[in-house]
Design a protein around this motif. Structure first.
Motif, short mmCIF file in Angstrom:
data_model
loop_
_atom_site.label_atom_id
_atom_site.label_comp_id
_atom_site.label_asym_id
_atom_site.label_seq_id
_atom_site.Cartn_x
_atom_site.Cartn_y
_atom_site.Cartn_z
N LEU A 162 113.81 -52.53 -46.72
CA LEU A 162 114.63 -53.32 -46.80
C LEU A 162 115.22 -54.15 -45.99
O LEU A 162 113.42 -54.54 -45.14
N ALA A 163 115.53 -55.68 -46.45
CA ALA A 163 114.46 -57.42 -45.89
C ALA A 163 114.57 -57.13 -44.49
O ALA A 163 115.21 -55.78 -43.59
N TYR A 164 114.43 -58.13 -43.75
CA TYR A 164 113.70 -58.19 -42.12
C TYR A 164 115.14 -57.99 -41.53
O TYR A 164 114.90 -57.12 -40.85
N TYR A 165 115.98 -58.91 -42.31
CA TYR A 165 117.18 -58.87 -41.25
C TYR A 165 118.38 -57.66 -41.90
O TYR A 165 119.03 -57.32 -40.65
N ASP A 166 117.84 -57.26 -42.74
CA ASP A 166 118.82 -56.18 -43.10
C ASP A 166 118.86 -55.32 -41.57
O ASP A 166 119.13 -54.85 -41.41
N PHE A 167 117.49 -54.75 -42.21
CA PHE A 167 116.46 -53.77 -41.14
C PHE A 167 116.90 -54.31 -39.59
O PHE A 167 117.61 -52.76 -38.97
N MET A 168 117.08 -55.32 -39.43
CA MET A 168 117.33 -55.63 -37.78
C MET A 168 118.76 -55.37 -37.48
O MET A 168 119.44 -54.77 -36.39
N SER A 169 119.05 -55.78 -38.63
CA SER A 169 120.95 -55.20 -38.49
C SER A 169 121.29 -53.41 -38.42
O SER A 169 121.87 -53.00 -37.72
N TYR A 170 120.42 -53.01 -39.46
CA TYR A 170 120.86 -51.69 -39.39
C TYR A 170 119.79 -50.97 -37.82
O TYR A 170 120.58 -50.12 -37.18
N LEU A 171 119.21 -51.52 -37.51
CA LEU A 171 118.26 -51.68 -35.64
C LEU A 171 120.00 -51.39 -35.13
O LEU A 171 119.89 -50.37 -34.36
N ALA A 190 123.24 -61.06 -46.41
CA ALA A 190 122.70 -59.58 -46.61
C ALA A 190 124.12 -58.36 -46.25
O ALA A 190 123.99 -58.52 -45.37
N GLU A 191 123.77 -57.39 -47.17
CA GLU A 191 124.81 -56.32 -47.29
C GLU A 191 125.01 -55.77 -46.31
O GLU A 191 125.85 -55.35 -46.08
N VAL A 192 123.81 -55.23 -45.29
CA VAL A 192 123.94 -54.21 -45.19
C VAL A 192 124.15 -54.83 -43.52
O VAL A 192 125.33 -55.07 -42.52
N SER A 193 124.59 -56.59 -43.61
CA SER A 193 124.71 -57.04 -41.88
C SER A 193 126.19 -57.19 -42.07
O SER A 193 127.30 -57.08 -41.20
N ILE A 194 126.09 -57.23 -43.35
CA ILE A 194 127.98 -57.26 -42.83
C ILE A 194 128.69 -56.54 -43.24
O ILE A 194 129.82 -56.37 -42.52
N MET A 218 127.65 -47.33 -40.55
CA MET A 218 126.55 -47.02 -41.57
C MET A 218 126.06 -46.05 -40.04
O MET A 218 126.10 -46.61 -39.05
N GLN A 219 126.05 -44.77 -40.27
CA GLN A 219 125.22 -44.20 -39.52
C GLN A 219 123.82 -44.53 -39.22
O GLN A 219 123.14 -44.39 -40.61
N GLN A 220 122.75 -43.48 -38.71
CA GLN A 220 120.93 -44.88 -38.11
C GLN A 220 120.55 -43.45 -39.28
O GLN A 220 119.88 -44.25 -40.08
N ASN A 221 121.04 -42.57 -39.17
CA ASN A 221 120.32 -41.91 -40.78
C ASN A 221 120.92 -41.48 -41.90
O ASN A 221 120.56 -40.86 -42.72
N SER A 222 121.39 -42.04 -41.52
CA SER A 222 122.43 -41.92 -43.93
C SER A 222 120.96 -43.16 -44.84
O SER A 222 122.30 -42.81 -45.89
N LEU A 223 119.79 -43.74 -44.46
CA LEU A 223 118.89 -44.22 -45.10
C LEU A 223 117.46 -43.42 -44.67
O LEU A 223 117.62 -42.91 -43.78
N THR A 224 117.06 -42.93 -46.27
CA THR A 224 115.43 -42.11 -45.67
C THR A 224 114.64 -43.01 -45.19
O THR A 224 114.65 -44.52 -45.57
N ARG A 225 113.52 -43.14 -44.31
CA ARG A 225 112.77 -43.81 -44.08
C ARG A 225 112.34 -44.38 -45.46
O ARG A 225 111.86 -45.95 -44.48
N LYS A 226 111.75 -44.60 -46.09
CA LYS A 226 111.33 -45.06 -47.61
C LYS A 226 112.19 -46.28 -47.99
O LYS A 226 111.82 -47.33 -47.95
#
Length: 282
Positions: free
Chosen positions: A14-23, A79-83, A1-9
């Motif tokens: 994102l749930a906290y751990y999804d966000f941290m994994s995304y980051l 967390a789907e993003v984490s996986i 997943m690219q950092q720009n693949s989601l909108t800011r909203k």
């Protein structure tokens, strides 16, 4: 997943751990890879071991275990993003055959009884009903297998003032993560593992610290100091960008800093807080 693949909203939601994994945060447990390595050694992990990592996050610790010990690791997380990030990491490191990841619930693990030699969790039990979760850990464990946990603790015998400060930090982390959060005593961690049916339970107390050895392990896990430096820079850029652009994320980081400050930097509380490595045998 690219950092720009989601909108800011979408990122804000994102749930906290999804966000941290995304980051791109590699792990969340305060002991770092030093504690991961020590816990693996306590669980006697080797190249023949089949290991389950419950709450694997973005897969950094799981890949580190596969690299360091040659074991086979399966990581599960809700967390789907984490996986997604974990599978990307395993592929990037050439570990697809050794480290595999899937969505899974700690209370209902998608495995047959007696599947694993070792079940490990890091900074996850803090948020769980330990009686339910640990019984499930034991269910998927082979006879003679080991459960190992890496979790924060607070001393049981503290002054009223210190207890109030620790409760304030617990409330902050519960608000940030939207999950129940507490800092049990080492004695409670031992009791819960024994109550799940484990024997030979041992609990080792540690204080959180940062050393050059941690940076060396990070660099080794990533392949070079250059890649470690790139990870750090990308993480700082991402945190700065989202902090500036989003009030919601800015407030989240502000609360996180306050909670960490109470537990790690406040002189009266930090001496009563640390992490435990605890192991038990089925």
């Amino acid at each position: 997943m690219q950092q720009n693949s989601l909108t800011r909203k979408e990122i804000e939601d994102l749930a906290y751990y999804d966000f941290m994994s995304y980051l791109g945060v590699p792990y969340f447990h305060v002991g770092g890879l030093i504690s991961t390595k020590e816990l693996a050694e306590l669980c006697r992990i080797n190249e023949e071991s089949k290991v389950l990592m419950v709450g694997c996050g973005a897969g950094f610790s799981s890949c580190f275990l596969a690299q360091t010990f040659g074991c086979s690791v399966v990581g599960v997380d809700i967390a789907e993003v984490s996986i997604r990030k974990a599978n990307e990491k395993a592929k990037a490191l050439g570990l697809e055959d050794k480290a595999k990841f899937r969505i899974g619930d700690a209370y209902d693990l998608p495995f047959e009884p007696g599947t694993f030699d070792v079940v490990i969790t890091e900074f996850v039990s803090q948020f769980l009903d330990t009686d339910r979760a640990y019984r499930e850990f034991v269910r998927v464990l082979k006879p003679g297998g080991m459960v190992g946990i890496n979790e924060m603790y607070s001393d049981a015998d503290v002054s009223h003032e210190v207890a109030e400060k620790i409760r304030e930090a617990e409330t902050i982390f519960s608000e940030i993560t939207q999950l129940p959060f507490s800092l049990p005593s080492p004695e409670e961690w031992k009791l819960w593992l024994e109550r799940a049916g484990l024997s030979d339970v041992h609990v080792y107390r540690h204080k959180a610290s940062v050393s050059s050895k941690e940076f060396k392990l990070m660099a080794k896990a990533l392949g070079s100091y250059g890649k470690f430096g790139r990870l750090f820079i990308d993480l700082m850029i991402g945190m700065t960008r989202y902090t500036i652009s989003s009030r919601k994320i800015r407030n989240r980081f502000r609360k996180l800093s306050k909670g960490k400050g109470i537990l790690m930097r406040n002189r009266s509380t930090s001496k009563h807080v640390g992490y435990v490595l605890a192991v038990g045998r089925k």
